[in-house]
Design a protein around this motif. Structure first.
Motif, mmCIF file in Angstrom:
data_model
loop_
_atom_site.group_PDB
_atom_site.id
_atom_site.type_symbol
_atom_site.label_atom_id
_atom_site.label_comp_id
_atom_site.label_asym_id
_atom_site.label_seq_id
_atom_site.Cartn_x
_atom_site.Cartn_y
_atom_site.Cartn_z
ATOM 1 N N SER A 29 0.839 -1.193 0.000
ATOM 2 C CA SER A 29 0.000 0.000 0.000
ATOM 3 C C SER A 29 0.874 1.243 0.000
ATOM 4 O O SER A 29 2.037 1.193 0.406
ATOM 5 C CB SER A 29 -0.893 0.007 1.243
ATOM 6 O OG SER A 29 -1.714 -1.132 1.292
ATOM 7 N N LYS A 81 -6.193 3.265 1.129
ATOM 8 C CA LYS A 81 -5.267 2.205 1.533
ATOM 9 C C LYS A 81 -3.970 2.750 2.135
ATOM 10 O O LYS A 81 -3.032 1.985 2.389
ATOM 11 C CB LYS A 81 -4.940 1.315 0.333
ATOM 12 C CG LYS A 81 -6.141 0.525 -0.174
ATOM 13 C CD LYS A 81 -5.734 -0.395 -1.313
ATOM 14 C CE LYS A 81 -6.918 -1.220 -1.813
ATOM 15 N NZ LYS A 81 -6.519 -2.151 -2.912
ATOM 16 N N ASP A 120 2.974 1.575 -4.377
ATOM 17 C CA ASP A 120 3.442 1.294 -3.013
ATOM 18 C C ASP A 120 4.377 2.389 -2.503
ATOM 19 O O ASP A 120 5.084 2.204 -1.521
ATOM 20 C CB ASP A 120 4.117 -0.076 -2.949
ATOM 21 C CG ASP A 120 5.511 -0.090 -3.580
ATOM 22 O OD1 ASP A 120 5.869 0.882 -4.277
ATOM 23 O OD2 ASP A 120 6.223 -1.079 -3.370
#
Length: 275
Positions: A29, A81, A120
């Motif tokens: 995430s 997220k 990410d």
């Protein structure tokens, strides 16, 4: 205490290294990374992990921050997220941040922002550091005789060290984060009127001068150094000074820390920059 801090920093470094190498990039995430001292840690909040400004900011970023890698802005989607990783430690100074927090931060930034998966990335880095660098030495040198030559010499010496250390910290963060990550450093506010030191003549004014400067004797304050060094490395500044009211501080024997309502205002200052 120093041994405990070193052990904690080593553990954080190992955990972040494991996260960077073990987690599949496609499953990772985006990240909000927090560094700094007791303000970043949330000391003084009823529950630091909830009432400190860092978790409050995290909630706001999840709701409103655009972390989509798409070239088309998507601010309405938020960043649901977004993961929060905090390395902040109460009592940290800029030198201890460089020694204990920065290596773990660089490991994470190099792994996430240096790979080929933009989903990410460490999207936001927040920093609160510097208060502990100067508070103790300047109070010791100046509280009995503000404006004396020894006081002014101590102020300038502490500021020179802070400038050098902050340059190291912010330059390394920017190098590891890359050009696109948002890095924000927060200023402080002046709590002295709300604590026992407020009864000492000149103490409130001394704190104001240290934070914001008082030319010609103190041409630059701590916050001016943050702004100057930050501008060199694309680091934005969350301007907290002047935002907190007397009821927002712990007060009494504590001359440093906000409580829940104060941290909400600190979070709002960061939100003003990031959202």
């Amino acid at each position: 205490m120093k041994h405990c801090l070193r052990v904690a920093a080593l553990v954080a470094t190992l955990l972040l290294a494991a996260l960077a190498t073990a987690a599949p990039a496609s499953a990772a995430s985006p990240v909000q990374l927090a560094l700094g001292d007791s303000w970043a840690f949330g000391f003084g909040a009823t529950v630091p992990s909830q009432g400190g400004y860092v978790p409050q900011l995290h909630t706001a970023l999840q709701e409103h921050f655009d972390c989509s890698p798409s070239p088309n802005p998507k601010p309405d989607q938020g960043c649901k997220k977004l993961e929060l990783i905090s390395l902040a430690v109460g009592g940290a100074t800029t030198p201890t941040l460089i020694e204990n927090q920065l290596p773990a931060a660089e490991n994470l930034l190099n792994a996430r922002n240096g790979n080929n998966n933009p989903r990410d990335n460490v999207e936001v880095v927040t920093v609160h550091i510097g208060g502990n660098d100067v508070t103790g030495p300047i109070i010791a040198a100046c509280i009995a005789s503000p404006g004396s030559p020894s006081c002014l010499a101590t102020v300038q010496s502490e500021f020179a060290a802070y400038r050098s250390d902050l340059t190291v910290a912010l330059s390394r963060l920017r190098a590891a984060a890359g050009p696109d990550a948002r890095i924000v450093i927060g200023t402080y506010d002046n709590p002295i009127a709300t604590c026992f030191l407020g009864q000492v003549p000149g103490a409130v004014q001394l704190a104001a001068f240290v934070l914001e400067g008082a030319p010609p004797a103190i041409p630059q304050g701590l916050h001016d150094i943050m702004r100057e060094i930050g501008a060199q490395y694309g680091v934005e500044v969350a301007e907290v000074y002047g935002d907190l009211s007397p009821q927002d501080w712990l007060g009494g024997q504590d001359c440093l820390h906000p409580k829940d309502s104060g941290y909400a205002k600190v979070a709002a200052a960061f939100e003003d920059v990031l959202l």
